[in-house]
Design an enzyme around this catalytic site. Structure first.
Site, short mmCIF file in Angstrom:
data_model
loop_
_atom_site.label_atom_id
_atom_site.label_comp_id
_atom_site.label_asym_id
_atom_site.label_seq_id
_atom_site.Cartn_x
_atom_site.Cartn_y
_atom_site.Cartn_z
N ASN A 42 0.80 -1.23 0.00
CA ASN A 42 0.00 0.00 0.00
C ASN A 42 0.83 1.28 0.00
O ASN A 42 0.28 2.36 -0.15
CB ASN A 42 -0.94 0.01 1.21
CG ASN A 42 -2.00 -1.07 1.12
OD1 ASN A 42 -2.40 -1.47 0.04
ND2 ASN A 42 -2.43 -1.57 2.27
N LYS A 44 3.77 4.13 -1.14
CA LYS A 44 4.19 4.79 -2.37
C LYS A 44 5.57 4.27 -2.78
O LYS A 44 6.39 3.93 -1.95
CB LYS A 44 4.27 6.30 -2.10
CG LYS A 44 4.75 7.14 -3.27
CD LYS A 44 4.66 8.61 -2.94
CE LYS A 44 5.42 9.47 -3.95
NZ LYS A 44 5.04 9.17 -5.33
N LYS A 46 6.23 1.98 -5.65
CA LYS A 46 6.32 0.71 -6.39
C LYS A 46 6.79 0.95 -7.83
O LYS A 46 7.73 0.31 -8.30
CB LYS A 46 4.96 0.00 -6.38
CG LYS A 46 4.51 -0.41 -4.98
CD LYS A 46 3.13 -1.02 -4.96
CE LYS A 46 2.03 0.00 -5.13
NZ LYS A 46 1.90 0.94 -3.99
N THR A 47 6.12 1.87 -8.52
CA THR A 47 6.52 2.18 -9.89
C THR A 47 7.86 2.90 -9.92
O THR A 47 8.70 2.63 -10.77
CB THR A 47 5.44 3.04 -10.57
OG1 THR A 47 4.24 2.27 -10.70
CG2 THR A 47 5.88 3.49 -11.95
N THR A 48 8.06 3.80 -8.96
CA THR A 48 9.31 4.56 -8.92
C THR A 48 10.52 3.64 -8.78
O THR A 48 11.54 3.83 -9.46
CB THR A 48 9.28 5.56 -7.75
OG1 THR A 48 8.12 6.38 -7.88
CG2 THR A 48 10.51 6.44 -7.74
N ARG A 56 18.68 1.87 -14.91
CA ARG A 56 19.92 1.09 -14.86
C ARG A 56 20.10 0.28 -16.14
O ARG A 56 21.19 0.22 -16.71
CB ARG A 56 19.89 0.14 -13.67
CG ARG A 56 20.16 0.78 -12.34
CD ARG A 56 20.07 -0.25 -11.24
NE ARG A 56 20.34 0.32 -9.94
CZ ARG A 56 20.02 -0.25 -8.80
NH1 ARG A 56 19.41 -1.44 -8.81
NH2 ARG A 56 20.30 0.33 -7.65
N PHE A 98 -8.28 4.88 -14.14
CA PHE A 98 -8.89 4.03 -13.13
C PHE A 98 -10.37 3.79 -13.43
O PHE A 98 -11.01 4.58 -14.11
CB PHE A 98 -8.73 4.65 -11.74
CG PHE A 98 -7.31 4.70 -11.28
CD1 PHE A 98 -6.59 5.88 -11.36
CD2 PHE A 98 -6.68 3.57 -10.80
CE1 PHE A 98 -5.27 5.93 -10.94
CE2 PHE A 98 -5.37 3.61 -10.37
CZ PHE A 98 -4.66 4.80 -10.45
N TRP A 100 -13.04 4.10 -11.70
CA TRP A 100 -14.03 5.10 -11.30
C TRP A 100 -14.01 6.32 -12.23
O TRP A 100 -14.88 7.17 -12.17
CB TRP A 100 -13.84 5.53 -9.85
CG TRP A 100 -12.48 6.03 -9.51
CD1 TRP A 100 -11.99 7.29 -9.69
CD2 TRP A 100 -11.42 5.28 -8.90
NE1 TRP A 100 -10.70 7.37 -9.24
CE2 TRP A 100 -10.32 6.16 -8.74
CE3 TRP A 100 -11.30 3.95 -8.47
CZ2 TRP A 100 -9.11 5.75 -8.17
CZ3 TRP A 100 -10.11 3.57 -7.91
CH2 TRP A 100 -9.03 4.45 -7.76
N GLU A 135 1.34 -1.45 -12.82
CA GLU A 135 -0.02 -1.54 -12.28
C GLU A 135 -0.79 -2.77 -12.77
O GLU A 135 -2.01 -2.84 -12.65
CB GLU A 135 -0.83 -0.27 -12.57
CG GLU A 135 -0.20 1.00 -12.06
CD GLU A 135 -0.27 1.16 -10.54
OE1 GLU A 135 -0.63 0.19 -9.86
OE2 GLU A 135 0.05 2.25 -10.05
#
Length: 204
Positions: A42, A44, A46-48, A56, A98, A100, A135
């Site tokens: 949960n 912040k 993950k993508t970064t 690399r 997303f 929604w 994602e």
């Protein structure tokens, strides 16, 4: 590492022993293989973190591909940066946003299906060293793509290439299959605690 109370010579000896142990561990690791990497949780980043591996790989001269499953409608700043490597990097932002925002489950499922078909072709391409499926875990969690389909596709990965799968809620079977799993833990977030809006350079 606690070194309080050690003389300079004791500290030097301690660090020398530590170095010898570390050198031995490194020397014992001889296996080379492409990895399946999962960034979930949960928190912040993950993508970064995945994009750090992308940079690399680009720095080593490898070919890389990115497929964005959910955030594609945002046209993130990363896309502008990665356009600097047109010969090495393929960037595909296929998500409609997303659920929604789209409010159309059938359309979401169709777009995810298209994204997976492209992803599979990139995973199977032996000329591509690293594939980032950004994602994709959310797409699996929402039922737009089955984890069984993803696991079967990962079996077609060349032996020396890497695949990174990001997004919260990674299913247990994917975590079990992965070689490297990192779970980001949320401790504090300014959006929730302070009402600070998403900012360029930080969130997108």
């Amino acid at each position: 590492m606690e070194t309080t109370g050690l003389t300079a010579e004791q500290h030097r000896q301690k660090m020398q022993r530590r170095k010898e142990i570390q050198d031995q561990r490194v020397a014992e690791r001889q296996v080379e293989k492409g990895l399946i990497i999962v960034n979930t949780g949960n928190g912040k980043g993950k993508t970064t973190a995945a994009l750090g591996m992308v940079l690399r790989s680009l720095g080593h001269g490898y070919r890389v591909a990115i497929v964005q499953y959910i955030k594609g409608a945002w046209e993130p700043a990363e896309k502008a940066v990665f356009s600097l490597w047109p010969e090495q990097l393929q960037f595909h932002a296929l998500g409609e946003g997303f659920t929604w925002e789209t409010q159309d489950r059938d359309r979401d499922i169709q777009r995810v299906s298209e994204a997976w078909k492209l992803s599979l072709s990139l995973i199977e391409n032996p000329d591509i060293k690293l594939v980032l499926l950004d994602e994709i875990n959310i797409a699996i969690k929402l039922g737009y793509l089955t984890v069984e389909t993803v696991l079967a596709g990962l079996e077609n990965k060349p032996h020396d290439s890497h695949v990174i799968l990001t997004g919260r809620g990674a299913p247990p079977s994917l975590i079990e299959r992965a070689d490297l799993v990192t779970e980001m833990t949320l401790v504090k977030h300014p959006f929730r605690e302070q009402g600070v809006k998403a900012q360029p350079g930080i969130e997108f």
